[in-house]
Design a protein around this motif. Sequence first.
Motif, PDB file in Angstrom:
ATOM      1  N   ALA A  52      -5.154  -0.988  -7.138  1.00 16.59           N
ATOM      2  CA  ALA A  52      -5.293   0.310  -7.807  1.00 16.59           C
ATOM      3  C   ALA A  52      -4.040   0.636  -8.608  1.00 16.59           C
ATOM      4  N   THR A  53      -4.245   1.205  -9.797  1.00 16.33           N
ATOM      5  CA  THR A  53      -3.095   1.583 -10.618  1.00 16.33           C
ATOM      6  C   THR A  53      -2.396   2.823 -10.069  1.00 16.33           C
ATOM      7  N   ALA A  54      -3.152   3.696  -9.443  1.00 21.94           N
ATOM      8  CA  ALA A  54      -2.564   4.899  -8.827  1.00 21.94           C
ATOM      9  C   ALA A  54      -2.256   4.617  -7.364  1.00 21.94           C
ATOM     10  N   ASP A  55      -1.071   5.034  -6.920  1.00 19.82           N
ATOM     11  CA  ASP A  55      -0.674   4.782  -5.533  1.00 19.82           C
ATOM     12  C   ASP A  55      -1.655   5.402  -4.546  1.00 19.82           C
ATOM     13  N   LYS A  56      -2.179   6.590  -4.878  1.00 25.81           N
ATOM     14  CA  LYS A  56      -3.101   7.242  -3.955  1.00 25.81           C
ATOM     15  C   LYS A  56      -4.402   6.461  -3.818  1.00 25.81           C
ATOM     16  N   GLY A  57      -4.744   5.645  -4.792  1.00 28.82           N
ATOM     17  CA  GLY A  57      -5.949   4.830  -4.693  1.00 28.82           C
ATOM     18  C   GLY A  57      -5.784   3.631  -3.785  1.00 28.82           C
ATOM     19  N   LYS A  58      -4.540   3.296  -3.432  1.00 29.33           N
ATOM     20  CA  LYS A  58      -4.291   2.153  -2.549  1.00 29.33           C
ATOM     21  C   LYS A  58      -4.448   2.508  -1.077  1.00 29.33           C
ATOM     22  N   LEU A  59      -4.408   3.790  -0.783  1.00 29.87           N
ATOM     23  CA  LEU A  59      -4.458   4.219   0.614  1.00 29.87           C
ATOM     24  C   LEU A  59      -5.891   4.343   1.104  1.00 29.87           C
ATOM     25  N   PRO A  60      -6.155   3.954   2.362  1.00 28.67           N
ATOM     26  CA  PRO A  60      -7.522   4.043   2.889  1.00 28.67           C
ATOM     27  C   PRO A  60      -7.948   5.481   3.118  1.00 28.67           C
TER      28      PRO A  60
END
Length: 258
Positions: free
Chosen positions: A218-226
């Motif tokens: 994910a380009t956004a850090d928040k999209g990497k979190l479950p």
Amino acid sequence: MQGSVQGSPSPSEHETVGAYALGILDDAEATAFEAHLAGCEWCAQQLDELAGMEPMLAALADLPGSGTPAIGESLSAKPSPRIVDRLVDEVSERRAAKKRRSFFMLAAAAALIVSGPLAVLAASGGDSGGETPRTLAANSAQSVFESLQTKVSGTDPSTQVSGTVAMQEKAWGTEAVIELKNVKGPLKCSFIAVGKNGERETLSSWSVPEWGYGIPGATADKGKLPLYVQGGAAFAPDEIDHFEVMTFDGKKLVEIDA
């Protein structure tokens, strides 16, 4: 009085005029009174005089000693003090009933929150408000997930969505928290428990923003979190066959055996 007035009304008709002005008649009573009003000039005059009195009566109903003759005597002689006393009493009863209903509804909602199966959403990637799991309370869905010992996992080979369900038995059924990864948005989803008897129960529902959850690239850090979603089912743990995450349009994202 003019000749068109149909006689002097009885006390009950006085009270009906006041109740109609306050809007506290039921539909049948209001319809019956309106039919009477169409041919009764006296009631029409009284209704004009009572128009707009409810705010004043409501204020009086909150005062100590409301509904007493002293209040009636302090008001205009039109309508009579006895009628005013009755109207104040009606407003007092109406407002008290409303307060009691509001209290019971609040108590019921509180009981549901305390004792019922919760549906708590903790979006690990945060939202537009900037919240993250680090700013949530200790009883967040992620904290509950980490505290539970029984966990089952699964990955869908088609959607590549993976999920892990942590659960524990409760007196009312099963508490469950699901951890989801590789979920792409925007979507609307439901967390569902499917019983061995074929019955289905929705534990919780939520929206997935466009950046998604648990996406490694994910380009956004928040999209990497479950994503962690908490809910509850009436099933006991040994009555559950599997869990599903379904989109609102009927697509299965992942199935996890219980």
